[in-house]
Enzyme design. Structure first.
Site, PDB file in Angstrom:
ATOM      1  CG  ASN A  80      -1.910   1.164   1.189  1.00  0.00           C
ATOM      2  OD1 ASN A  80      -2.050   1.859   0.186  1.00  0.00           O
ATOM      3  ND2 ASN A  80      -2.589   1.401   2.293  1.00  0.00           N
ATOM      4  CG  ASP A 122      -6.041   1.719  -0.506  1.00  0.00           C
ATOM      5  OD1 ASP A 122      -6.421   0.779   0.230  1.00  0.00           O
ATOM      6  OD2 ASP A 122      -6.308   2.910  -0.265  1.00  0.00           O
ATOM      7  CG  ASN A 180      -1.445 -11.476   3.750  1.00  0.00           C
ATOM      8  OD1 ASN A 180      -1.551 -12.071   4.814  1.00  0.00           O
ATOM      9  ND2 ASN A 180      -0.662 -10.405   3.607  1.00  0.00           N
ATOM     10  CB  SER A 189     -10.668 -16.620   8.245  1.00  0.00           C
ATOM     11  OG  SER A 189     -11.635 -16.349   9.246  1.00  0.00           O
ATOM     12  CB  SER A 190      -9.150 -13.916  12.275  1.00  0.00           C
ATOM     13  OG  SER A 190      -8.797 -13.764  13.643  1.00  0.00           O
ATOM     14  CE1 TYR A 222      -8.931  -8.431  10.958  1.00  0.00           C
ATOM     15  CE2 TYR A 222      -9.367 -10.105  12.623  1.00  0.00           C
ATOM     16  CZ  TYR A 222      -8.624  -9.638  11.558  1.00  0.00           C
ATOM     17  OH  TYR A 222      -7.579 -10.406  11.072  1.00  0.00           O
ATOM     18  CE  LYS A 250      -9.538 -11.167   8.333  1.00  0.00           C
ATOM     19  NZ  LYS A 250      -8.870 -11.129   7.011  1.00  0.00           N
ATOM     20  CB  THR A 281       3.020  -9.823  12.829  1.00  0.00           C
ATOM     21  OG1 THR A 281       1.631  -9.494  13.023  1.00  0.00           O
ATOM     22  CG2 THR A 281       3.145 -11.288  12.418  1.00  0.00           C
TER      23      THR A 281
END
Length: 252
Positions: A35, A61, A94, A143-144, A157, A161, A192
């Site tokens: 981005n 973006d 991603n 996803s998460s 969020y 997902k 991260t």
């Protein structure tokens, strides 16, 4: 024989960068996006080339779906001019951001931003790139673990997902005629800079994750990069339409 090519969004850092390096180790070349961090993206190109791979980084973006048509044209040009190809083989959706806000405090602006990046973006970017994706190719969405377990502050969020998990099943069903497999990987808590680096830098958060994970530690970028590479390896060709959680057994 031509090397396969993976297009990964959000490749300049974090899980996207790690996935790119794992794929390069498998002999796969990279088209990546960034981005705003052009310097980090170009540093990754140099690293990939030092490993014997090839890579091109393009600015994108993912929140701006109105730019996807132009981006698709740019990908087509890069495929022809740099890789001497007309199509690529793998797409990894991603790119994303973390946003912590309790349900009652989440604003329309925050919600719309998450929709644009985590749902509308991958929906229409994939649609745009399908003519450039080889028949028999594969798509990996992200996803998460938060779509399975609930932690306060992540409702919007996690809702995006969850929607991506439903979308993945529909993509797998509808793209099966082209022999394109679509799966979604759900990382757990990973060290991260995502979400301001809370898992990596906040000792209390790190300990909470560790104590609630069956394998007794937080996740590392290598855990996810390797999982993405696994889903794009020849041995995973019969896995389709699946949600695969890579969390070390968090909140079992």
């Amino acid at each position: 024989m031509n090397r396969k090519i993976a297009l990964i969004t959000g490749t300049s850092r974090g899980l996207g960068k790690n996935a790119a390096l794992h794929l390069v180790a498998q002999g796969i070349d990279i088209i990546g996006t960034y981005n705003s961090r052009a310097d980090e993206a170009q540093a990754l190109v140099a690293e990939i080339e030092s490993l014997g791979g090839r890579a091109v980084m393009l600015q994108l973006d993912v929140a701006r779906s109105d730019n996807f048509s132009a981006f698709g044209n740019e990908v087509a040009k890069v495929l022809q001019s740099y890789f001497d190809r007309e199509r690529f083989d793998f797409l990894v959706n991603n790119a994303g951001i973390g946003l912590h806000a309790n349900f009652v405090d989440t604003t329309v602006e925050q919600f719309d931003l998450l929709v644009n990046i985590h749902l509308k973006g991958p929906f229409f970017l994939t649609q745009t790139l399908l003519p450039l994706l080889n028949d028999g190719g594969r798509i990996v969405n992200i996803s998460s673990g938060l779509a399975r377990f609930s932690l306060p502050g992540h409702s919007a969020y996690a809702a995006m997902k969850g929607a991506m998990e439903v979308l993945t099943r529909y993509q797998a069903k509808e793209l099966g005629a082209r022999n394109i497999a679509v799966n979604i990987l759900a990382p757990g808590a990973i060290e991260t800079d995502f979400g301001d680096g809370a898992v990596r830098d906040n000792a209390a958060v790190n300990q909470m994750v560790t104590s609630n994970t069956a394998l007794g530690r937080t996740g590392l970028p290598d855990d996810i990069g390797a999982a993405i590479a696994m889903l794009l390896s020849p041995g995973s060709q019969w896995i389709n339409g699946q949600r695969i959680e890579a969390s070390g057994g968090m909140f079992l």
